[in-house]
Write a protein that holds these residues in place. Structure first.
Motif, PDB file in Angstrom:
ATOM      1  N   ARG A 105      30.721   3.093  10.452  1.00 56.90           N
ATOM      2  CA  ARG A 105      29.629   4.031  10.220  1.00 56.90           C
ATOM      3  C   ARG A 105      29.402   4.747  11.549  1.00 56.90           C
ATOM      4  O   ARG A 105      28.908   4.149  12.506  1.00 56.90           O
ATOM      5  N   ALA A 119      27.946   8.051  13.774  1.00 54.83           N
ATOM      6  CA  ALA A 119      27.043   9.200  13.842  1.00 54.83           C
ATOM      7  C   ALA A 119      27.859  10.477  14.005  1.00 54.83           C
ATOM      8  O   ALA A 119      28.882  10.493  14.708  1.00 54.83           O
ATOM      9  N   TYR A 122      29.022   0.043  13.639  1.00 57.62           N
ATOM     10  CA  TYR A 122      28.119   1.188  13.749  1.00 57.62           C
ATOM     11  C   TYR A 122      28.267   1.804  15.140  1.00 57.62           C
ATOM     12  O   TYR A 122      28.107   1.101  16.144  1.00 57.62           O
ATOM     13  N   ASN A 161      17.684  11.213  14.242  1.00 55.89           N
ATOM     14  CA  ASN A 161      17.763  11.174  12.786  1.00 55.89           C
ATOM     15  C   ASN A 161      19.008  10.417  12.315  1.00 55.89           C
ATOM     16  O   ASN A 161      18.966   9.650  11.347  1.00 55.89           O
ATOM     17  N   GLU A 162      20.125  10.667  13.014  1.00 56.31           N
ATOM     18  CA  GLU A 162      21.357   9.947  12.687  1.00 56.31           C
ATOM     19  C   GLU A 162      21.172   8.449  12.949  1.00 56.31           C
ATOM     20  O   GLU A 162      21.618   7.601  12.162  1.00 56.31           O
ATOM     21  N   GLU A 171      18.438   6.788  12.808  1.00 52.09           N
ATOM     22  CA  GLU A 171      17.571   6.246  11.760  1.00 52.09           C
ATOM     23  C   GLU A 171      18.386   5.890  10.518  1.00 52.09           C
ATOM     24  O   GLU A 171      18.186   4.836   9.899  1.00 52.09           O
ATOM     25  N   ASP A 172      19.305   6.766  10.155  1.00 48.47           N
ATOM     26  CA  ASP A 172      20.165   6.488   9.004  1.00 48.47           C
ATOM     27  C   ASP A 172      21.023   5.245   9.244  1.00 48.47           C
ATOM     28  O   ASP A 172      21.199   4.409   8.338  1.00 48.47           O
ATOM     29  N   LEU A 173      21.571   5.126  10.458  1.00 48.14           N
ATOM     30  CA  LEU A 173      22.396   3.962  10.781  1.00 48.14           C
ATOM     31  C   LEU A 173      21.564   2.691  10.786  1.00 48.14           C
ATOM     32  O   LEU A 173      22.029   1.631  10.344  1.00 48.14           O
ATOM     33  N   ASN A 178      18.923   2.039   8.965  1.00 49.52           N
ATOM     34  CA  ASN A 178      18.680   1.670   7.574  1.00 49.52           C
ATOM     35  C   ASN A 178      19.917   1.033   6.948  1.00 49.52           C
ATOM     36  O   ASN A 178      19.818   0.023   6.230  1.00 49.52           O
ATOM     37  N   ASP A 179      21.073   1.613   7.216  1.00 50.01           N
ATOM     38  CA  ASP A 179      22.323   1.056   6.692  1.00 50.01           C
ATOM     39  C   ASP A 179      22.550  -0.345   7.255  1.00 50.01           C
ATOM     40  O   ASP A 179      22.904  -1.285   6.521  1.00 50.01           O
ATOM     41  N   ASP A 208      20.141  -2.827   5.615  1.00 43.20           N
ATOM     42  CA  ASP A 208      20.533  -3.082   4.230  1.00 43.20           C
ATOM     43  C   ASP A 208      21.740  -4.015   4.160  1.00 43.20           C
ATOM     44  O   ASP A 208      21.836  -4.870   3.273  1.00 43.20           O
ATOM     45  N   ARG A 260      17.568   2.739  17.252  1.00 48.18           N
ATOM     46  CA  ARG A 260      16.902   4.022  17.526  1.00 48.18           C
ATOM     47  C   ARG A 260      16.779   4.266  19.023  1.00 48.18           C
ATOM     48  O   ARG A 260      16.992   5.394  19.499  1.00 48.18           O
TER      49      ARG A 260
END
Length: 462
Positions: free
Chosen positions: A165, A167, A198, A205-206, A208-210, A212-213, A216, A236
């Motif tokens: 994953r 960015a 990762y 913002n990128e 933040e997405d990472l 969350n992934d 999860d 972050r």
């Protein structure tokens, strides 16, 4: 803040000339006398340290810091007033004004903010904590955890390929270098996982997405919010606070379907911009190989959940990090990322740094981080940077030394195969045919040689 290297190097002991370094090393093993707790004990006795019998003398004009390290009743140094640390004559006023020992929240924060100030201090010889290095009996919980993990194939190579994953603001050369490092490690060690990598850039913002992934993937739904405020926050912060070069590995072994992860934030300059210079790309390859070795270690760790007071199951820090540094250096040369000369220079630099360390922190050694209690005790004495050097420089050289004494295969494969069922301490005894205590005495005698003599023992040209 820069380290006062000159002040440190001026404190180094003079090298001893010898025609035959190996002969002198063996002689040291037979004759050297070491000091612990003010009592002279022959080499090989449990908890002996690296303080020469001739006695310790501080440099001139030390300004002793008026903090009683012995106030709790646990003697960390042999000083009647408990003043175990002092400022060198060359210490900066900034450090003197701001660095604080102590347990308060303010003291802890200033110590973190000014942690480099420990290099402007000198410490009295550290009095080690006695430890029973007998591997603790397995608990029912550990046995249950191991049975579940082995049934799920945790300790076996996986058919599932590593997932990345990345960015979108990570430059293509960095992404390719990171993948090269990861796949080189997998090719040599085997494919353990399932693993997700990762790579965090500079865009919040990128990140933040990472985050969350990551949460999860690594946590059950009811723990996601906790993850977002803990490791998610760390992800972050990589994007907007720290100048790159950060990362961590995660073994999520409690999940119904356990997984592993690695988070990497490549180096960035003072403007938080990533570099694609070849030197930085080499470092990205090494970091990914290093962290994959932690994945490999994690896969071989099945008897999880030991009590903090247990010995032999939670891997000691110098074994965990030292083996990973040894691996990253070995694979760098094998993969032609660096030359033999580059790898030899790293060994030499670490040996020089260790000489400075043992002068500045006399009595402190790898044996002082074998348990969580020991590590916390030492942390209160000389801080994270002190422990970090034991993990990385000392651990690296310890595994170089073990590889020379035994073989690369024993260090990379045999040890970890035995580690699965025996734990780190008993596996060490079986594979390297030496007790932990005897190895410490052996290695501490090696550390008393000059750097040139140490290089000769390690088979490296001075």
């Amino acid at each position: 803040m820069t380290k006062p290297l000159l002040a440190i190097l001026l404190l180094l002991p003079l090298s001893v000339n010898a025609a035959d370094a190996q002969s002198q090393f063996l002689n040291l093993l037979d004759t050297i006398t070491l000091v612990r707790s003010g009592v002279s004990v022959k080499s090989g006795t449990s908890e002996s340290n690296t303080v020469p019998d001739v006695g310790w003398k501080p440099p001139d004009n030390v300004e002793w810091i008026q903090h009683d390290f012995n106030a709790s009743g646990d003697r960390l140094c042999d000083a009647a007033d408990g003043f175990c640390a002092g400022w060198l004559e060359t210490a900066s006023q900034e450090c003197k004004d701001n660095f604080r020992f102590g347990d308060s929240e303010k003291d802890t924060q200033t110590r973190l903010d000014y942690e480099g100030c420990v290099y402007e201090m000198v410490f009295r010889p550290y009095l080690s904590m006695a430890v029973d290095r007998k591997t603790s009996a397995l608990t029912d919980s550990q046995k249950e955890n191991a049975a579940r993990l082995k049934a799920l194939g945790w300790n076996q190579p996986s058919a599932q390929t590593v997932a990345f994953r990345v960015a979108s603001d990570i430059p293509e050369p960095i992404m390719e270098a990171s993948k090269e490092g990861m796949f080189a490690a997998i090719d040599l060690l085997g494919n353990y996982g399932p693993l997700r990598v990762y790579i965090v850039g500079n865009d919040l913002n990128e990140a933040e997405d990472l985050a969350n992934d990551f949460c999860d993937f690594n946590y059950p739904p009811d723990q996601k919010e906790y993850c977002l405020t803990d490791q998610g926050e760390a992800i972050r912060e990589m994007a907007y606070i720290y100048p790159g070069g950060n990362g961590f590995q995660q073994s999520s072994w409690t999940l119904d379907a356990p997984v592993q992860s690695f988070v990497h934030n490549p180096y960035a300059d003072e403007n938080n911009q990533h570099s694609t210079d070849e030197g930085e790309l080499i470092r990205d390859r090494q970091v990914n190989a290093h962290e994959y070795f932690h994945v490999y270690q994690g896969a071989h760790n099945v008897y999880r959940g030991a009590d903090d007071s247990a010995f032999g199951w939670a891997t000691t820090r110098w074994v965990e990090e030292g083996a990973a540094v040894y691996f990253e250096q070995l694979i760098s040369e094998r993969s032609n990322w660096q030359t033999h000369s580059d790898i030899s220079a790293r060994v030499r630099d670490d040996l020089i740094a260790m000489k400075a360390f043992t002068t500045q922190f006399p009595g402190v050694s790898m044996r002082d981080v074998d348990t969580s209690e020991q590590t916390e005790r030492l942390l209160s004495y000389c801080g994270e940077l002190c422990i970090g050097q034991l993990q990385y420089e000392f651990g690296h050289i310890a595994f170089q030394y073990l590889a020379v004494k035994t073989s690369e295969d024993k260090v990379l494969f045999d040890y970890w195969d035995e580690y699965t069922e025996l734990g780190w301490a008993n596996a060490f005894v079986k594979v390297f045919d030496q007790s932990i205590e005897d190895f410490y005495s052996d290695f501490e005698a090696f550390l008393l040689l000059s750097v040139d003599e140490q290089l000769d023992v390690l088979g490296i040209d001075p």
